[in-house]
Write a protein that holds these residues in place. Structure first.
Motif, PDB file in Angstrom:
ATOM      1  N   MET A 100      13.666 -13.810  19.709  1.00 55.75           N
ATOM      2  CA  MET A 100      12.772 -12.839  20.512  1.00 55.75           C
ATOM      3  C   MET A 100      11.961 -11.987  19.209  1.00 55.75           C
ATOM      4  O   MET A 100      10.871 -12.054  20.288  1.00 55.75           O
ATOM      5  CB  MET A 100      13.883 -12.294  20.559  1.00 55.75           C
ATOM      6  N   PRO A 101      11.921 -11.550  18.095  1.00 56.89           N
ATOM      7  CA  PRO A 101      10.833 -10.838  16.595  1.00 56.89           C
ATOM      8  C   PRO A 101       9.658 -11.585  17.265  1.00 56.89           C
ATOM      9  O   PRO A 101       8.496 -10.634  17.302  1.00 56.89           O
ATOM     10  CB  PRO A 101      12.316 -10.806  15.811  1.00 56.89           C
ATOM     11  N   ASN A 102       9.238 -12.653  17.140  1.00 57.93           N
ATOM     12  CA  ASN A 102       8.257 -13.741  16.833  1.00 57.93           C
ATOM     13  C   ASN A 102       7.220 -13.525  18.018  1.00 57.93           C
ATOM     14  O   ASN A 102       6.132 -13.511  18.328  1.00 57.93           O
ATOM     15  CB  ASN A 102       9.014 -14.636  16.584  1.00 57.93           C
ATOM     16  N   LEU A 103       7.968 -13.385  19.311  1.00 61.40           N
ATOM     17  CA  LEU A 103       7.319 -13.217  20.588  1.00 61.40           C
ATOM     18  C   LEU A 103       7.176 -11.158  20.536  1.00 61.40           C
ATOM     19  O   LEU A 103       5.936 -11.438  21.870  1.00 61.40           O
ATOM     20  CB  LEU A 103       8.619 -13.572  21.429  1.00 61.40           C
ATOM     21  N   THR A 104       7.596 -10.867  19.973  1.00 61.36           N
ATOM     22  CA  THR A 104       6.955  -9.516  20.428  1.00 61.36           C
ATOM     23  C   THR A 104       6.560  -8.778  19.685  1.00 61.36           C
ATOM     24  O   THR A 104       5.715  -7.722  20.040  1.00 61.36           O
ATOM     25  CB  THR A 104       8.408  -8.255  20.402  1.00 61.36           C
ATOM     26  N   ALA A 105       6.331  -9.953  18.261  1.00 58.99           N
ATOM     27  CA  ALA A 105       5.443  -9.205  17.120  1.00 58.99           C
ATOM     28  C   ALA A 105       3.702  -9.297  17.985  1.00 58.99           C
ATOM     29  O   ALA A 105       2.764  -8.295  17.012  1.00 58.99           O
ATOM     30  CB  ALA A 105       5.738  -9.924  15.624  1.00 58.99           C
ATOM     31  N   PRO A 106       3.288 -10.150  18.242  1.00 57.00           N
ATOM     32  CA  PRO A 106       1.600 -10.262  18.787  1.00 57.00           C
ATOM     33  C   PRO A 106       1.592  -8.997  19.730  1.00 57.00           C
ATOM     34  O   PRO A 106       0.464  -8.206  19.677  1.00 57.00           O
ATOM     35  CB  PRO A 106       1.505 -11.147  19.532  1.00 57.00           C
ATOM     36  N   ALA A 107       2.980  -8.988  20.771  1.00 57.94           N
ATOM     37  CA  ALA A 107       2.522  -7.315  21.775  1.00 57.94           C
ATOM     38  C   ALA A 107       2.603  -6.467  20.581  1.00 57.94           C
ATOM     39  O   ALA A 107       1.523  -5.103  21.255  1.00 57.94           O
ATOM     40  CB  ALA A 107       3.320  -7.768  22.793  1.00 57.94           C
ATOM     41  N   ALA A 108       3.420  -6.521  19.722  1.00 56.88           N
ATOM     42  CA  ALA A 108       3.157  -4.311  19.423  1.00 56.88           C
ATOM     43  C   ALA A 108       1.589  -4.294  18.299  1.00 56.88           C
ATOM     44  O   ALA A 108       1.472  -3.441  18.322  1.00 56.88           O
ATOM     45  CB  ALA A 108       4.443  -5.061  18.129  1.00 56.88           C
ATOM     46  N   LYS A 109       1.215  -5.549  18.006  1.00 56.64           N
ATOM     47  CA  LYS A 109       0.298  -5.540  16.836  1.00 56.64           C
ATOM     48  C   LYS A 109      -1.168  -4.881  17.973  1.00 56.64           C
ATOM     49  O   LYS A 109      -2.179  -4.388  17.332  1.00 56.64           O
ATOM     50  CB  LYS A 109       0.187  -7.247  16.641  1.00 56.64           C
ATOM     51  N   ILE A 110      -1.435  -5.829  18.723  1.00 56.31           N
ATOM     52  CA  ILE A 110      -2.432  -5.560  20.529  1.00 56.31           C
ATOM     53  C   ILE A 110      -2.091  -3.485  20.786  1.00 56.31           C
ATOM     54  O   ILE A 110      -2.921  -3.276  20.787  1.00 56.31           O
ATOM     55  CB  ILE A 110      -1.694  -5.883  21.705  1.00 56.31           C
ATOM     56  N   ASN A 111      -0.921  -3.460  21.149  1.00 51.66           N
ATOM     57  CA  ASN A 111      -0.197  -2.229  21.105  1.00 51.66           C
ATOM     58  C   ASN A 111      -1.108  -0.909  20.889  1.00 51.66           C
ATOM     59  O   ASN A 111      -1.807   0.236  20.278  1.00 51.66           O
ATOM     60  CB  ASN A 111       1.253  -1.740  21.267  1.00 51.66           C
ATOM     61  N   ARG A 112       0.010  -1.282  19.105  1.00 49.44           N
ATOM     62  CA  ARG A 112      -1.249  -0.704  17.622  1.00 49.44           C
ATOM     63  C   ARG A 112      -2.319  -0.666  17.944  1.00 49.44           C
ATOM     64  O   ARG A 112      -3.536   0.651  17.286  1.00 49.44           O
ATOM     65  CB  ARG A 112      -0.577  -1.292  16.703  1.00 49.44           C
ATOM     66  N   LEU A 113      -3.341  -1.511  18.714  1.00 45.98           N
ATOM     67  CA  LEU A 113      -4.746  -1.524  18.679  1.00 45.98           C
ATOM     68  C   LEU A 113      -5.635  -0.795  19.305  1.00 45.98           C
ATOM     69  O   LEU A 113      -6.265   0.074  19.459  1.00 45.98           O
ATOM     70  CB  LEU A 113      -5.541  -2.911  18.564  1.00 45.98           C
ATOM     71  N   LEU A 114      -4.693  -0.844  20.872  1.00 42.98           N
ATOM     72  CA  LEU A 114      -5.245  -0.216  21.858  1.00 42.98           C
ATOM     73  C   LEU A 114      -4.768   1.511  21.562  1.00 42.98           C
ATOM     74  O   LEU A 114      -5.395   2.655  22.160  1.00 42.98           O
ATOM     75  CB  LEU A 114      -4.369  -0.377  22.820  1.00 42.98           C
ATOM     76  N   ALA A 115      -3.988   1.749  20.419  1.00 38.80           N
ATOM     77  CA  ALA A 115      -3.760   3.284  19.996  1.00 38.80           C
ATOM     78  C   ALA A 115      -4.425   3.970  19.176  1.00 38.80           C
ATOM     79  O   ALA A 115      -5.221   4.786  19.469  1.00 38.80           O
ATOM     80  CB  ALA A 115      -1.951   3.464  19.185  1.00 38.80           C
ATOM     81  N   LEU A 116      -5.316   3.217  18.751  1.00 38.44           N
ATOM     82  CA  LEU A 116      -6.860   3.189  18.048  1.00 38.44           C
ATOM     83  C   LEU A 116      -7.845   4.826  19.164  1.00 38.44           C
ATOM     84  O   LEU A 116      -7.591   3.904  19.867  1.00 38.44           O
ATOM     85  CB  LEU A 116      -7.086   2.088  17.111  1.00 38.44           C
ATOM     86  N   GLU A 117      -8.520   5.481  17.871  1.00 35.55           N
ATOM     87  CA  GLU A 117      -9.226   6.369  18.957  1.00 35.55           C
ATOM     88  C   GLU A 117     -10.623   5.235  19.135  1.00 35.55           C
ATOM     89  O   GLU A 117     -11.169   5.329  20.493  1.00 35.55           O
ATOM     90  CB  GLU A 117      -9.645   7.182  18.226  1.00 35.55           C
ATOM     91  N   LYS A 118     -10.604   4.423  18.809  1.00 38.04           N
ATOM     92  CA  LYS A 118     -12.159   3.727  18.678  1.00 38.04           C
ATOM     93  C   LYS A 118     -11.811   2.037  18.275  1.00 38.04           C
ATOM     94  O   LYS A 118     -11.551   2.093  16.404  1.00 38.04           O
ATOM     95  CB  LYS A 118     -13.487   4.321  17.859  1.00 38.04           C
ATOM     96  N   ILE A 119     -11.875   0.762  18.440  1.00 34.49           N
ATOM     97  CA  ILE A 119     -11.570  -0.280  17.859  1.00 34.49           C
ATOM     98  C   ILE A 119     -12.759  -0.962  16.985  1.00 34.49           C
ATOM     99  O   ILE A 119     -14.217  -1.150  18.490  1.00 34.49           O
ATOM    100  CB  ILE A 119     -10.758  -0.960  19.189  1.00 34.49           C
ATOM    101  N   THR A 120     -12.672  -0.868  15.847  1.00 36.35           N
ATOM    102  CA  THR A 120     -14.048  -1.738  15.403  1.00 36.35           C
ATOM    103  C   THR A 120     -13.632  -3.218  15.288  1.00 36.35           C
ATOM    104  O   THR A 120     -12.516  -3.956  15.151  1.00 36.35           O
ATOM    105  CB  THR A 120     -14.241  -0.759  14.245  1.00 36.35           C
ATOM    106  N   ALA A 121     -14.995  -4.087  14.873  1.00 42.94           N
ATOM    107  CA  ALA A 121     -14.325  -5.938  14.559  1.00 42.94           C
ATOM    108  C   ALA A 121     -13.706  -5.855  12.940  1.00 42.94           C
ATOM    109  O   ALA A 121     -12.939  -6.908  13.199  1.00 42.94           O
ATOM    110  CB  ALA A 121     -16.390  -6.266  14.728  1.00 42.94           C
ATOM    111  N   LYS A 122     -13.977  -4.482  12.155  1.00 41.41           N
ATOM    112  CA  LYS A 122     -12.957  -5.247  11.667  1.00 41.41           C
ATOM    113  C   LYS A 122     -11.452  -5.190  11.491  1.00 41.41           C
ATOM    114  O   LYS A 122     -10.118  -5.750  11.287  1.00 41.41           O
ATOM    115  CB  LYS A 122     -13.182  -3.974  10.028  1.00 41.41           C
ATOM    116  N   ASP A 123     -10.866  -3.957  12.761  1.00 36.83           N
ATOM    117  CA  ASP A 123      -9.557  -4.216  13.198  1.00 36.83           C
ATOM    118  C   ASP A 123      -9.653  -5.363  13.637  1.00 36.83           C
ATOM    119  O   ASP A 123      -8.032  -5.738  13.850  1.00 36.83           O
ATOM    120  CB  ASP A 123      -9.698  -2.833  14.333  1.00 36.83           C
TER     121      ASP A 123
END
Length: 212
Positions: A1-24
């Motif tokens: 289960m942790p492996n299934l939620t890890a990608p979603a958590a990573k995506i959510n952290r990205l979307l929480a950024l004020e500006k997403i860059t190519a480096k992110d």
């Protein structure tokens, strides 16, 4: 289960950024990049107005040029439909805030679209499509002219650059070689500028409509 939620958590952290860059997004694997694409598409579809603008600004640096073109075409279609519908119903051009309300776009986006659309590559491509269809329109005008419609004939001559419009009430006393239809004159000089195909078309109009 942790492996299934890890990608979603990573995506959510990205979307929480004020500006997403190519480096992110450099460290994302193909599955995570696909998930990011799906998430941003779903989010964008749910947002309207200023919130939509803010989200587009957040992801602007990672959105491919092809997707930006799709977004521009989508906005253009919404605005065009809203303006056409409003003018049919009210007979006047709608205010930008009315267009924004009817499309779900922000007033700023509507105003920006009106002020810059002629410089957008997609507008140029759209105009080229209309130019591509111009011969079909000319062919239809020619068909009506052959059937004796003099307004269509006059329009046809104008479209192929074979006529000179004369001001209403103008009287010509000189002896000239020309054909005049109402206030439109087809002169020898005009005829000399026509191609062989255009001359044949004019000849066909006269021949097919001459008294038997």
């Amino acid at each position: 289960m942790p492996n299934l939620t890890a990608p979603a958590a990573k995506i959510n952290r990205l979307l929480a950024l004020e500006k997403i860059t190519a480096k992110d997004i450099e460290g994302l694997n193909p599955a995570e990049l696909e998930q990011l694409g799906k998430t941003t598409t779903q989010t964008l579809a749910q947002l309207t107005g200023v919130e939509r603008d803010n989200f587009l600004d957040k992801i602007d640096l990672i959105v491919p040029a092809s997707i930006k073109s799709d977004i521009w075409e989508y906005n253009h279609s919404l605005i065009n439909s809203a303006v056409s519908r409003y003018m049919r119903e009210n007979g006047v051009m709608p205010a930008k805030n009315v267009i924004a309300r009817q499309t779900g776009l922000s007033r700023q986006t509507v105003a920006k679209h009106f002020s810059a659309y002629k410089r957008h590559p997609e507008f140029t491509a759209e105009m080229e499509q209309f130019k591509f269809m111009a011969p079909n329109v000319l062919a239809n005008v020619f068909k009506y002219a052959l059937n004796g419609d003099m307004r269509a004939a006059r329009l046809y001559f104008q479209m192929v650059g074979a006529t000179q419009a004369q001001p209403a009430g103008t009287v010509i006393n000189e002896q000239n070689n020309y054909i005049q239809i109402n206030n439109t004159k087809l002169s020898q000089q005009n005829l000399e500028q026509l191609s062989a195909e255009q001359l044949n078309q004019i000849e066909n109009i006269i021949t097919n409509n001459s008294p038997k």
